[in-house]
Motif scaffolding. Structure first.
Motif, short mmCIF file in Angstrom:
data_model
loop_
_atom_site.label_atom_id
_atom_site.label_comp_id
_atom_site.label_asym_id
_atom_site.label_seq_id
_atom_site.Cartn_x
_atom_site.Cartn_y
_atom_site.Cartn_z
N THR A 1 -34.50 40.45 -57.16
CA THR A 1 -34.35 41.85 -57.55
C THR A 1 -35.69 42.31 -58.11
O THR A 1 -36.43 41.52 -58.71
N SER A 2 -36.02 43.56 -57.89
CA SER A 2 -37.33 44.07 -58.28
C SER A 2 -37.60 43.88 -59.77
O SER A 2 -36.69 43.86 -60.60
N VAL A 3 -38.89 43.75 -60.09
CA VAL A 3 -39.32 43.53 -61.47
C VAL A 3 -39.49 44.89 -62.15
O VAL A 3 -40.47 45.60 -61.93
N ASN A 4 -38.49 45.24 -62.94
CA ASN A 4 -38.49 46.48 -63.71
C ASN A 4 -37.29 46.46 -64.64
O ASN A 4 -36.37 45.67 -64.45
N ARG A 5 -37.30 47.33 -65.63
CA ARG A 5 -36.11 47.55 -66.44
C ARG A 5 -35.20 48.46 -65.61
O ARG A 5 -35.68 49.27 -64.82
N ILE B 1 -30.66 37.47 -65.58
CA ILE B 1 -31.52 38.50 -64.99
C ILE B 1 -31.02 39.89 -65.38
O ILE B 1 -31.81 40.78 -65.71
N ARG B 2 -29.70 40.09 -65.36
CA ARG B 2 -29.12 41.38 -65.75
C ARG B 2 -29.50 41.73 -67.19
O ARG B 2 -29.80 42.87 -67.50
N GLU B 3 -29.44 40.74 -68.07
CA GLU B 3 -29.81 40.96 -69.47
C GLU B 3 -31.27 41.37 -69.59
O GLU B 3 -31.61 42.29 -70.34
N ILE B 4 -32.15 40.69 -68.87
CA ILE B 4 -33.57 41.01 -68.93
C ILE B 4 -33.82 42.43 -68.42
O ILE B 4 -34.54 43.21 -69.04
N LYS B 5 -33.20 42.78 -67.29
CA LYS B 5 -33.40 44.10 -66.69
C LYS B 5 -32.64 45.21 -67.41
O LYS B 5 -32.98 46.38 -67.29
N GLY B 6 -31.56 44.83 -68.12
CA GLY B 6 -30.68 45.84 -68.70
C GLY B 6 -29.82 46.48 -67.61
O GLY B 6 -29.50 47.66 -67.66
N ARG B 7 -29.43 45.67 -66.63
CA ARG B 7 -28.69 46.17 -65.47
C ARG B 7 -27.20 45.85 -65.62
O ARG B 7 -26.82 44.78 -66.07
N GLY B 8 -26.37 46.78 -65.20
CA GLY B 8 -24.92 46.61 -65.28
C GLY B 8 -24.40 45.59 -64.28
O GLY B 8 -25.11 45.13 -63.39
N GLU B 9 -23.14 45.26 -64.42
CA GLU B 9 -22.49 44.25 -63.60
C GLU B 9 -22.16 44.72 -62.19
O GLU B 9 -21.89 43.92 -61.32
N GLU B 10 -22.15 46.02 -61.96
CA GLU B 10 -21.62 46.53 -60.69
C GLU B 10 -22.50 46.29 -59.47
O GLU B 10 -22.00 46.27 -58.36
N LYS B 11 -23.80 46.14 -59.63
CA LYS B 11 -24.69 45.97 -58.48
C LYS B 11 -25.11 44.51 -58.32
O LYS B 11 -25.84 43.98 -59.14
N PRO B 12 -24.65 43.85 -57.26
CA PRO B 12 -25.07 42.46 -57.05
C PRO B 12 -26.52 42.39 -56.57
O PRO B 12 -27.07 43.38 -56.08
N PHE B 13 -27.11 41.23 -56.71
CA PHE B 13 -28.49 41.01 -56.29
C PHE B 13 -28.56 40.51 -54.86
O PHE B 13 -27.63 39.89 -54.35
N ILE B 14 -29.71 40.72 -54.23
CA ILE B 14 -29.99 40.15 -52.92
C ILE B 14 -30.14 38.64 -53.09
O ILE B 14 -30.68 38.17 -54.09
#
Length: 190
Positions: free
Chosen positions: A136-140, A51-64
């Motif tokens: 997690t919300s659907v967005n980059r 999911i992080r790869e798809i979103k381009g999200r860093g490791e620091e914020k965990p998901f709900i």
């Protein structure tokens, strides 16, 4: 592949994909979310990394992590929660708690944000998965959450296993977030 939430077997089909470690986009009682199964003692899919790869999200914020039943929270924390929490669950409230020793060992994290959604279809999906699922919300990363099914499909259909459509969610807001760490209650997001 797009699937209508109203289809008779939609919960079974989406939970089957999730249990195989696939990433899906599903409607919640708030906004559309990327979801994948949370790793447990007997399985390690790493869906959070995908999911992080798809979103381009860093490791620091965990998901709900979404739970099917309010009392399931006590599988993951030893913190006794105020009774008024259970008056707001199921519903659009996310709570952050300290993980118990077992869950800390599984996740490698001290805390987790949990939510028990109000939507009965979504709770059925979680029950059928037999484990919490990420949301997690659907967005980059850095972009606004997408609320239109057409926009979601155009942007992400090639990157996920399935998208469940429940119509557009214009004006939908994410859940409130409250922290219950170190004996204090703190509102993170209204």
């Amino acid at each position: 592949m797009t699937l209508l939430k109203s289809e008779k077997d939609s919960a079974e089909r989406i939970s089957s994909a999730i249990k195989k470690g696939k990433i899906v986009i599903i409607p919640t009682d708030t906004v559309y979310g990327f979801s994948g199964i949370v790793s447990c003692e007997s399985c390690e899919f790493g869906t959070d990394k995908i999911i992080r790869e798809i979103k381009g999200r860093g490791e620091e914020k965990p998901f709900i992590e979404l739970l099917s039943e309010p009392e399931s929270i006590y599988n993951y924390t030893d913190r006794i929660l105020p009774q008024e929490i259970f008056g707001r669950w199921p519903g659009p409230l996310t709570i952050i708690v300290e993980n118990n020793a077992r869950y800390k060992k599984i996740t490698g994290r001290d805390t987790t944000a949990f939510r028990c959604p109000k939507d009965e279809w979504l709770r059925k999906v979680i029950r059928l998965c037999g484990a919490p699922i990420y949301s997690t919300s659907v967005n980059r990363s850095g972009g606004k959450p997408l609320h239109s099914v057409a926009e979601i499909c155009a942007e992400f259909e090639s990157e996920v296993e399935m998208i469940v459509s429940d119509g557009d969610k214009a004006g939908a807001k994410p859940s409130a977030i409250v922290s219950f760490l170190e004996g204090t209650i703190k509102t993170i997001r209204e």
